[in-house]
Design a protein around this motif. Structure first.
Motif, short mmCIF file in Angstrom:
data_model
loop_
_atom_site.label_atom_id
_atom_site.label_comp_id
_atom_site.label_asym_id
_atom_site.label_seq_id
_atom_site.Cartn_x
_atom_site.Cartn_y
_atom_site.Cartn_z
N PHE A 38 0.81 -1.22 0.00
CA PHE A 38 0.00 0.00 0.00
C PHE A 38 0.85 1.27 0.00
O PHE A 38 0.34 2.36 0.28
CB PHE A 38 -0.94 0.01 1.21
N SER A 49 -11.53 2.60 0.01
CA SER A 49 -12.51 2.07 -0.94
C SER A 49 -12.47 0.54 -0.98
O SER A 49 -13.49 -0.10 -1.23
CB SER A 49 -12.41 2.70 -2.32
N MET A 50 -11.30 -0.04 -0.67
CA MET A 50 -11.23 -1.50 -0.56
C MET A 50 -12.12 -2.01 0.57
O MET A 50 -12.89 -2.95 0.40
CB MET A 50 -9.77 -1.87 -0.27
N HIS A 80 -6.17 -8.98 -7.80
CA HIS A 80 -5.18 -8.89 -6.73
C HIS A 80 -3.96 -9.78 -6.97
O HIS A 80 -2.93 -9.57 -6.35
CB HIS A 80 -5.82 -9.16 -5.36
C1 HEM Z 1 -5.60 -8.82 2.78
C2 HEM Z 1 -6.35 -8.73 1.71
C3 HEM Z 1 -6.12 -7.70 0.65
C4 HEM Z 1 -4.97 -7.05 0.28
C5 HEM Z 1 -3.56 -7.22 0.86
C6 HEM Z 1 -5.30 -6.13 -0.78
C7 HEM Z 1 -4.41 -5.26 -1.42
C8 HEM Z 1 -4.74 -4.29 -2.31
C9 HEM Z 1 -3.83 -3.35 -2.92
C10 HEM Z 1 -2.31 -3.34 -2.68
C11 HEM Z 1 -4.53 -2.52 -3.71
C12 HEM Z 1 -3.97 -1.35 -4.54
C13 HEM Z 1 -3.64 -1.87 -5.92
C14 HEM Z 1 -3.08 -0.79 -6.81
O1 HEM Z 1 -3.83 0.15 -7.14
O2 HEM Z 1 -1.92 -0.90 -7.18
C15 HEM Z 1 -5.91 -2.93 -3.64
C16 HEM Z 1 -6.95 -2.31 -4.30
C17 HEM Z 1 -8.27 -2.71 -4.22
N1 HEM Z 1 -8.78 -3.77 -3.49
FE1 HEM Z 1 -7.72 -4.98 -2.26
N2 HEM Z 1 -6.65 -6.22 -1.04
C18 HEM Z 1 -7.19 -7.18 -0.19
C19 HEM Z 1 -8.51 -7.56 -0.11
C20 HEM Z 1 -9.54 -7.00 -0.84
C21 HEM Z 1 -10.92 -7.40 -0.76
C22 HEM Z 1 -11.45 -8.51 0.15
C23 HEM Z 1 -11.63 -6.62 -1.63
C24 HEM Z 1 -13.09 -6.59 -1.96
C25 HEM Z 1 -13.96 -7.50 -1.70
C26 HEM Z 1 -10.69 -5.71 -2.24
C27 HEM Z 1 -11.01 -4.75 -3.16
C28 HEM Z 1 -10.14 -3.83 -3.69
C29 HEM Z 1 -10.54 -2.76 -4.59
C30 HEM Z 1 -11.95 -2.46 -5.07
C31 HEM Z 1 -9.36 -2.05 -4.89
C32 HEM Z 1 -9.25 -0.77 -5.74
C33 HEM Z 1 -9.47 0.40 -4.83
C34 HEM Z 1 -9.25 1.75 -5.51
O3 HEM Z 1 -8.28 1.88 -6.26
O4 HEM Z 1 -10.06 2.65 -5.27
N3 HEM Z 1 -9.42 -5.98 -1.76
N4 HEM Z 1 -6.02 -4.01 -2.78
#
Ligand code: HEM
Length: 135
Positions: A38, A49-50, A80
């Motif tokens: 992050f 938002s996540m 992811h």
């Molecule tokens: C431990 C679990 C998780 C980790 C480590 C993780 C990690 C990340 C990371 C690093 C990003 C940024 C990616 C980028 O833009 O380069 C991201 C974005 C996102 N993640 Fe996760 N994630 C996890 C679980 C989840 C879950 C469970 C959901 C939804 C059910 C989710 C939905 C999203 C969404 C929608 C984004 C885009 C947010 C935005 O750019 O506004 N993530 N996640």
């Protein structure tokens, strides 16, 4: 009071306000390797938002057939992979949300809430593992 999982989330927001800080503090305490993923999220917008998407999925699963949750979780789990998020981490994230909610509810946590969360997390975890789930 309506659906128990949603009721518990109402308690969470009444008591903690915005739980974002608490959720990510726990995530990075138990899985410090995830924090650097992050590093580009300087204003916390991605984290916010996540978490909000995760809440939407949990409520969708609790309140209806959960088709939106299925689509979002399956698609995000694939996305992811490109963010280097290891397998099993969605399950960890959902568990942390349950734990933070349960702690905030305290004595007001009910057996119906426990049952609702167990059922919803089983489905969410199956979607995250890209397994088929019966209705
Ligand atoms: C431990 C679990 C998780 C980790 C480590 C993780 C990690 C990340 C990371 C690093 C990003 C940024 C990616 C980028 O833009 O380069 C991201 C974005 C996102 N993640 Fe996760 N994630 C996890 C679980 C989840 C879950 C469970 C959901 C939804 C059910 C989710 C939905 C999203 C969404 C929608 C984004 C885009 C947010 C935005 O750019 O506004 N993530 N996640």
């Amino acid at each position: 009071m309506t659906e128990p999982l949603t009721d518990s989330l109402t308690l969470l927001s009444d008591r903690l306000g915005d739980p974002t800080e608490e959720v990510y503090a726990r995530l990075f305490r138990t899985h410090p390797d995830l924090e650097p993923l992050f590093s580009m999220d300087t204003d916390g917008g991605v984290r916010g938002s996540m978490l909000s998407q995760a809440f939407d999925c949990l409520m969708d699963l609790a309140e209806g057939p959960g088709r939106l949750a299925e689509t979002v979780i399956r698609a995000e789990r694939e996305n992811h992979d490109t963010y280097d998020v290891p397998a099993g981490m969605f399950e960890v994230f959902f568990d942390i949300i349950r734990d933070v909610t349960k702690e905030a509810a305290g004595a007001d946590w009910t057996p119906a809430m426990e049952t609702a969360w167990t059922a919803v997390l089983a489905k969410a975890d199956a979607f995250a593992a890209q397994q088929p789930v019966k209705a």
